[in-house]
Design an enzyme around this catalytic site. Structure first.
Site, PDB file in Angstrom:
ATOM      1  N   HIS A  90       0.829  -1.207   0.000  1.00 60.12           N
ATOM      2  CA  HIS A  90       0.000   0.000   0.000  1.00 60.12           C
ATOM      3  C   HIS A  90       0.865   1.258   0.000  1.00 60.12           C
ATOM      4  CE1 HIS A  90       0.488   0.895   4.381  1.00 60.12           C
ATOM      5  NE2 HIS A  90       0.465  -0.405   4.539  1.00 60.12           N
ATOM      6  N   ASP A  92      -0.489   4.390   0.940  1.00 60.02           N
ATOM      7  CA  ASP A  92      -0.950   5.368   1.919  1.00 60.02           C
ATOM      8  C   ASP A  92      -0.242   5.154   3.250  1.00 60.02           C
ATOM      9  OD1 ASP A  92      -2.394   2.925   2.217  1.00 60.02           O
ATOM     10  OD2 ASP A  92      -3.890   3.954   3.450  1.00 60.02           O
ATOM     11  N   ASP A 122       6.229   1.080   6.934  1.00 59.84           N
ATOM     12  CA  ASP A 122       4.814   0.721   6.747  1.00 59.84           C
ATOM     13  C   ASP A 122       4.191   1.574   5.651  1.00 59.84           C
ATOM     14  OD1 ASP A 122       2.305  -0.340   7.085  1.00 59.84           O
ATOM     15  OD2 ASP A 122       1.839   0.798   8.893  1.00 59.84           O
ATOM     16  N   GLU A 152      -5.144   1.230   2.607  1.00 59.82           N
ATOM     17  CA  GLU A 152      -4.950   0.137   3.565  1.00 59.82           C
ATOM     18  C   GLU A 152      -5.033   0.640   4.999  1.00 59.82           C
ATOM     19  OE1 GLU A 152      -3.010  -2.715   6.257  1.00 59.82           O
ATOM     20  OE2 GLU A 152      -2.434  -0.634   5.862  1.00 59.82           O
ATOM     21  N   GLU A 153      -4.607   1.883   5.218  1.00 60.55           N
ATOM     22  CA  GLU A 153      -4.570   2.405   6.584  1.00 60.55           C
ATOM     23  C   GLU A 153      -5.947   2.799   7.115  1.00 60.55           C
ATOM     24  OE1 GLU A 153      -2.237   1.914   8.370  1.00 60.55           O
ATOM     25  OE2 GLU A 153      -0.333   2.036   7.309  1.00 60.55           O
TER      26      GLU A 153
END
Length: 446
Positions: A90, A92, A122, A152-153
């Site tokens: 991801h 984001d 991350d 995703e976050e």
């Protein structure tokens, strides 16, 4: 090492430096505040797509909503008879308050051997490693589908979950997937004084069930007795939930982790009862912290709301509970939870993503272990269950075996687990280069 910057690889056509690529990605502020409030994902997606195009890999950007961009690409393998592999990450990140950081969180600065910035672990590090592997002349045996996704976050509604629902054809033929989080170095002391380098690879995830509890009672004046007080009914339910000690439940992943880690560390392993498992986890020392959240289900009250005036008993009161459930345990957990609620209290899902479980003993896992040992011959590769969740929960719906494999070399004492979503997030420069070598070896050999 003095403060420094890294040159951008953006204009290169062949080859790339993973540190420079990761720094470029960090400099895109792709903050996702949740609830549809996000920024920068389109800019980062265009950077990724253009990079892939320069490597001769056609890439497609698909938007689930304006600005919520996902990048998709396919690299043909040399053996079309093999099932494909999805490599997904991801773009984001969670918010970062610059006032709390030692460096600006979107600077992509290299300092003291680390690359600093929001997303460094991350998970723009993994995205950069994938791109670097592609630029190195990657020749996979099987088709690789690359997905660099949005959201995703938050809930994945603009990213992986949307892609799975709206465009499952993009992932046709993929039998497995890799993404965060696993394959990193974990230095742990053995019983004989040695230091063992564990590399946990994610083969499972606890499921996520965010629940809203609602207590319904009888409204009234705060000065008068009321045995149908919604607040006290709700508080009673929350107290029972918080006090409940969920029993030990060993999934195949957690059992294998305990057995294999105990053997590597020379620690006795007894899994005959819940008390014995707790004692085994304690004997594993720092390694035990990796499994503490995943030997049991968990139910954690996190939000409360009731009333509008101190002298008025409200007719309703609500709370939210963060429930994490192990693979194969949903039915029994919710049956037990319903018993804890008591009369007058109901539950509903705010979000519900079932657990993930991939085979522990599989050619996929063996190939990951072999790639790690090729770069670190003393690596002890073990399966583990993630306590939280990733976009694997979306892609497992398509029948893929989803693994957490984003390899990194980490120095002793590096607080890796505190980096994701933390202040001063950073990744070792040499760790990125190690991870790229491992990842490329895996992608070409699996």
């Amino acid at each position: 090492m003095a403060d420094s910057t890294v040159d951008s690889p953006a204009e290169g056509t062949v080859g790339a430096d993973v540190v420079a690529l990761c720094a470029d990605l960090i400099r895109f502020d792709t903050t996702n505040r949740g609830g549809g409030d996000a920024e920068g994902e389109r800019d980062a997606a265009e950077y990724v797509a253009q990079f892939l195009e320069r490597q001769g890999v056609p890439a497609k950007i698909v938007e689930s909503a304006p600005g919520r961009a996902n990048v998709l690409a396919r690299i043909p393998g040399t053996d079309p008879s093999l099932p494909g592999l999805l490599v997904q990450g991801h773009l984001d990140v969670v918010p970062a308050d610059a006032a709390d950081w030692s460096v600006p969180p979107f600077s992509g600065e290299v300092r003291d051997g680390f690359l600093w910035g929001r997303g460094a672990v991350d998970m723009k590090d993994f995205c950069a490693m994938v791109l670097t592997a592609v630029a190195s002349g990657l020749r996979p045996r099987r088709d690789l589908v690359l997905a660099f996704v949005a959201d995703e976050e938050d809930k994945g509604d603009f990213g992986a979950h949307w892609l799975v629902e709206a465009h499952p054809e993009f992932f046709e033929g993929c039998a497995a997937s890799i993404s965060e989080s696993g394959g990193y170095t974990y230095h742990v002391p053995a019983a004989d004084g040695r230091t063992v380098r564990l590399y946990p690879v994610g083969t499972a995830e606890r499921g996520t069930a965010h629940l809203r509890l609602t207590a319904r009672g009888r409204a009234g004046h705060g000065s008068r007795p009321n045995d149908e007080n919604a607040v006290t009914m709700l508080v009673g339910a929350l107290q029972r939930i918080a006090a409940h000690r969920w029993p030990v439940r060993l999934t195949p992943t957690v059992r294998a982790f305990l057995e294999r880690t105990g053997e590597a560390l020379g620690v006795p392993v007894d899994l005959s009862s819940g008390e014995a498992v707790d004692a085994t986890v304690a004997r594993l020392g720092p390694a035990g912290s990796l499994v503490v959240p995943t030997v049991r289900n968990s139910t954690t009250p996190t939000m409360l709301s009731a009333g509008y005036k101190v002298n008025v008993i409200p007719s309703t009161a609500t709370a939210q509970v963060d429930v994490r459930v192990l693979p194969g345990a949903e039915d029994e957990l919710f049956a037990e939870l319903d018993g804890l609620l008591g009369p007058g209290v109901t539950r509903e899902f705010v979000a519900h993503q079932p657990p993930v479980q991939a085979p522990v003993d599989s050619p996929w896992f063996d190939a990951m272990a072999a790639a790690l040992r090729a770069e670190d011959p003393d690596a002890v590769v073990v399966p583990y269950c993630m306590g939280g969740g990733t976009d694997a929960k979306a892609f497992t719906k398509l029948g893929m075996a989803c693994y957490g494999f984003a390899p990194l070399w980490l120095p002793p004492g590096f607080p890796y687990r505190a980096m994701a979503h933390g202040v001063d997030e950073r990744v070792p420069v040499e760790g990125l280069r190690f991870g790229t070598r491992v990842l490329k070896r895996f992608l070409e050999s699996c």
